[in-house]
Write a protein that holds these residues in place. Structure first.
Motif, PDB file in Angstrom:
ATOM      1  N   VAL A  31      17.599  48.862   3.017  1.00 26.21           N
ATOM      2  CA  VAL A  31      16.768  48.122   2.147  1.00 26.21           C
ATOM      3  C   VAL A  31      15.456  47.885   2.695  1.00 26.21           C
ATOM      4  O   VAL A  31      14.614  47.899   1.816  1.00 26.21           O
ATOM      5  N   LEU A  32      15.439  47.321   3.869  1.00 29.90           N
ATOM      6  CA  LEU A  32      14.055  46.802   4.425  1.00 29.90           C
ATOM      7  C   LEU A  32      13.315  48.332   4.679  1.00 29.90           C
ATOM      8  O   LEU A  32      12.053  47.983   4.452  1.00 29.90           O
ATOM      9  N   ASP A  33      13.779  49.005   4.971  1.00 26.83           N
ATOM     10  CA  ASP A  33      13.046  50.344   5.349  1.00 26.83           C
ATOM     11  C   ASP A  33      12.209  50.927   3.897  1.00 26.83           C
ATOM     12  O   ASP A  33      11.247  51.232   4.033  1.00 26.83           O
ATOM     13  N   GLY A  38       7.644  51.073   0.232  1.00 30.09           N
ATOM     14  CA  GLY A  38       7.128  50.610  -0.775  1.00 30.09           C
ATOM     15  C   GLY A  38       5.774  50.009  -0.820  1.00 30.09           C
ATOM     16  O   GLY A  38       5.060  50.056  -1.835  1.00 30.09           O
ATOM     17  N   LEU A  39       5.844  49.301   0.075  1.00 22.91           N
ATOM     18  CA  LEU A  39       4.308  48.534   0.517  1.00 22.91           C
ATOM     19  C   LEU A  39       3.381  49.308   1.103  1.00 22.91           C
ATOM     20  O   LEU A  39       2.214  48.739   1.603  1.00 22.91           O
ATOM     21  N   GLY A  40       3.674  50.477   1.558  1.00 26.76           N
ATOM     22  CA  GLY A  40       2.641  51.113   2.023  1.00 26.76           C
ATOM     23  C   GLY A  40       2.914  51.964   3.429  1.00 26.76           C
ATOM     24  O   GLY A  40       2.338  52.541   4.157  1.00 26.76           O
ATOM     25  N   GLY A  41       3.992  51.295   4.234  1.00 28.99           N
ATOM     26  CA  GLY A  41       4.542  52.029   5.544  1.00 28.99           C
ATOM     27  C   GLY A  41       4.366  50.987   6.471  1.00 28.99           C
ATOM     28  O   GLY A  41       3.621  50.130   6.274  1.00 28.99           O
ATOM     29  N   ALA A  42       4.698  51.015   7.645  1.00 29.38           N
ATOM     30  CA  ALA A  42       4.916  50.229   8.690  1.00 29.38           C
ATOM     31  C   ALA A  42       3.258  50.292   9.466  1.00 29.38           C
ATOM     32  O   ALA A  42       2.956  48.942   9.670  1.00 29.38           O
ATOM     33  N   GLN A  43       2.986  51.259   9.566  1.00 33.87           N
ATOM     34  CA  GLN A  43       1.448  51.081  10.228  1.00 33.87           C
ATOM     35  C   GLN A  43       0.370  50.419   9.285  1.00 33.87           C
ATOM     36  O   GLN A  43      -0.431  49.771   9.857  1.00 33.87           O
ATOM     37  N   LYS A  44       0.444  50.902   7.877  1.00 29.40           N
ATOM     38  CA  LYS A  44      -0.550  49.868   7.077  1.00 29.40           C
ATOM     39  C   LYS A  44      -0.088  48.472   7.226  1.00 29.40           C
ATOM     40  O   LYS A  44      -1.085  47.583   7.174  1.00 29.40           O
ATOM     41  N   LEU A  45       1.088  47.890   7.231  1.00 30.67           N
ATOM     42  CA  LEU A  45       1.397  46.798   6.943  1.00 30.67           C
ATOM     43  C   LEU A  45       1.198  46.042   8.429  1.00 30.67           C
ATOM     44  O   LEU A  45       0.611  44.835   8.335  1.00 30.67           O
ATOM     45  N   ALA A  46       1.337  46.738   9.646  1.00 33.22           N
ATOM     46  CA  ALA A  46       1.097  46.213  10.801  1.00 33.22           C
ATOM     47  C   ALA A  46      -0.699  46.195  11.119  1.00 33.22           C
ATOM     48  O   ALA A  46      -1.074  45.364  11.895  1.00 33.22           O
ATOM     49  N   ALA A  47      -1.406  46.926  10.247  1.00 36.28           N
ATOM     50  CA  ALA A  47      -2.948  46.489  10.234  1.00 36.28           C
ATOM     51  C   ALA A  47      -3.239  45.217   9.509  1.00 36.28           C
ATOM     52  O   ALA A  47      -4.198  44.672   9.606  1.00 36.28           O
ATOM     53  N   LEU A  48      -2.349  44.657   8.682  1.00 41.43           N
ATOM     54  CA  LEU A  48      -2.745  43.550   8.032  1.00 41.43           C
ATOM     55  C   LEU A  48      -2.542  42.239   8.888  1.00 41.43           C
ATOM     56  O   LEU A  48      -1.473  41.794   9.216  1.00 41.43           O
ATOM     57  N   THR A  49      -3.711  41.478   9.163  1.00 40.55           N
ATOM     58  CA  THR A  49      -3.694  40.396  10.108  1.00 40.55           C
ATOM     59  C   THR A  49      -3.919  39.055   9.327  1.00 40.55           C
ATOM     60  O   THR A  49      -3.597  37.901  10.052  1.00 40.55           O
ATOM     61  N   SER A  50      -4.509  39.115   8.235  1.00 38.60           N
ATOM     62  CA  SER A  50      -4.992  37.854   7.422  1.00 38.60           C
ATOM     63  C   SER A  50      -5.230  38.323   5.961  1.00 38.60           C
ATOM     64  O   SER A  50      -5.608  39.392   5.804  1.00 38.60           O
ATOM     65  N   TYR A  51      -4.831  37.253   5.267  1.00 37.90           N
ATOM     66  CA  TYR A  51      -5.415  37.303   3.731  1.00 37.90           C
ATOM     67  C   TYR A  51      -5.652  36.109   3.264  1.00 37.90           C
ATOM     68  O   TYR A  51      -5.109  35.019   3.602  1.00 37.90           O
ATOM     69  N   VAL A  52      -6.344  35.976   2.166  1.00 38.73           N
ATOM     70  CA  VAL A  52      -6.429  34.975   0.933  1.00 38.73           C
ATOM     71  C   VAL A  52      -6.057  35.594  -0.304  1.00 38.73           C
ATOM     72  O   VAL A  52      -6.410  36.623  -0.819  1.00 38.73           O
ATOM     73  N   ALA A 132       5.366  43.234   7.729  1.00 39.94           N
ATOM     74  CA  ALA A 132       5.514  44.224   8.669  1.00 39.94           C
ATOM     75  C   ALA A 132       6.765  43.623   9.964  1.00 39.94           C
ATOM     76  O   ALA A 132       7.237  44.437  10.581  1.00 39.94           O
ATOM     77  N   GLN A 133       6.827  42.326   9.670  1.00 36.43           N
ATOM     78  CA  GLN A 133       7.655  41.510  10.704  1.00 36.43           C
ATOM     79  C   GLN A 133       8.790  40.916  10.068  1.00 36.43           C
ATOM     80  O   GLN A 133       9.768  40.079  10.635  1.00 36.43           O
ATOM     81  N   ILE A 134       9.176  41.472   8.727  1.00 38.33           N
ATOM     82  CA  ILE A 134      10.564  41.175   8.220  1.00 38.33           C
ATOM     83  C   ILE A 134      11.697  41.198   8.937  1.00 38.33           C
ATOM     84  O   ILE A 134      12.545  40.254   9.051  1.00 38.33           O
ATOM     85  N   LYS A 135      11.687  42.421   9.614  1.00 39.63           N
ATOM     86  CA  LYS A 135      13.181  42.698  10.392  1.00 39.63           C
ATOM     87  C   LYS A 135      13.392  41.805  11.349  1.00 39.63           C
ATOM     88  O   LYS A 135      14.441  41.318  11.759  1.00 39.63           O
ATOM     89  N   VAL A 167      19.729  33.291   4.929  1.00 43.70           N
ATOM     90  CA  VAL A 167      18.486  33.488   4.044  1.00 43.70           C
ATOM     91  C   VAL A 167      18.668  34.700   3.024  1.00 43.70           C
ATOM     92  O   VAL A 167      19.173  35.791   3.761  1.00 43.70           O
ATOM     93  N   LYS A 168      18.823  34.735   1.922  1.00 37.22           N
ATOM     94  CA  LYS A 168      18.995  35.957   0.926  1.00 37.22           C
ATOM     95  C   LYS A 168      17.766  36.323   0.386  1.00 37.22           C
ATOM     96  O   LYS A 168      16.960  35.770  -0.008  1.00 37.22           O
ATOM     97  N   LEU A 169      17.516  37.532   0.505  1.00 37.23           N
ATOM     98  CA  LEU A 169      16.320  38.310  -0.045  1.00 37.23           C
ATOM     99  C   LEU A 169      16.941  39.343  -1.087  1.00 37.23           C
ATOM    100  O   LEU A 169      17.864  40.004  -0.766  1.00 37.23           O
TER     101      LEU A 169
END
Length: 169
Positions: A31-33, A38-52, A132-135, A167-169
């Protein structure tokens, strides 16, 4: 009510059927994979370091939604600012400690340091703000159990925080 029932150490009163994987359902890892893919893959998510982010927030007792801003920085910092008619409602976690500042109309303790379940919740929110760090945010993953949110089919999975809170997701 006894607030310890809501904010204390979890008990084992929760039915096993909710946390036990359903026959034929995917594993929590699957499910987590799928979520990460669905969010664009682990590599794309790892590049996200901040947002507003902006949106709206309907707090307990509010008649109308308030404008909301979220400021997040990886790996575990988050600030949420809701601009209510009574003044700003702020909650933040700086990676170590958490703080809340809310208008007097919401609480007799408008400015406070978060502790206990509130602090753990703020820490988890900060970690989950970066998928990216959900697991790694939780451990002892269990699931999945088929369910629905409205007319959408979902798989419910559960992990536990380091202090044992489920925690349930």
């Amino acid at each position: 009510p006894n607030m310890a029932a809501y904010y204390g150490v979890p008990t084992t009163d929760e039915p096993d059927a909710i946390t036990r994987q359903a026959t034929g359902a995917p594993t929590a890892d699957q499910v987590l994979d799928k979520y990460i893919k669905g969010l664009g893959g682990a590599q794309k998510l790892a590049a996200l370091t901040s947002y507003v982010a902006t949106g709206s927030d309907l707090g307990y007792g509010d008649a109308d939604p308030a404008p909301l801003q979220i400021f997040a920085k990886a790996p575990n910092q988050i600030a949420e600012v809701a601009t209510t008619a009574s003044g700003p409602r702020i909650r933040l976690f700086d990676g170590t400690a958490g703080y809340a500042n809310v208008p007097d109309v919401y609480t007799p303790l408008p400015k406070r340091v978060l502790n206990g379940g509130e602090l753990e919740g703020a820490k988890l929110d900060a970690m989950l703000a970066f998928p990216a760090q959900i697991k790694q945010a939780l451990r002892n993953w269990r699931g999945a159990v088929p369910s629905a949110i409205g007319d959408k089919d979902v798989e419910v999975i559960q992990g536990t925080m380091a202090n044992g809170f489920p925690v349930k997701l």
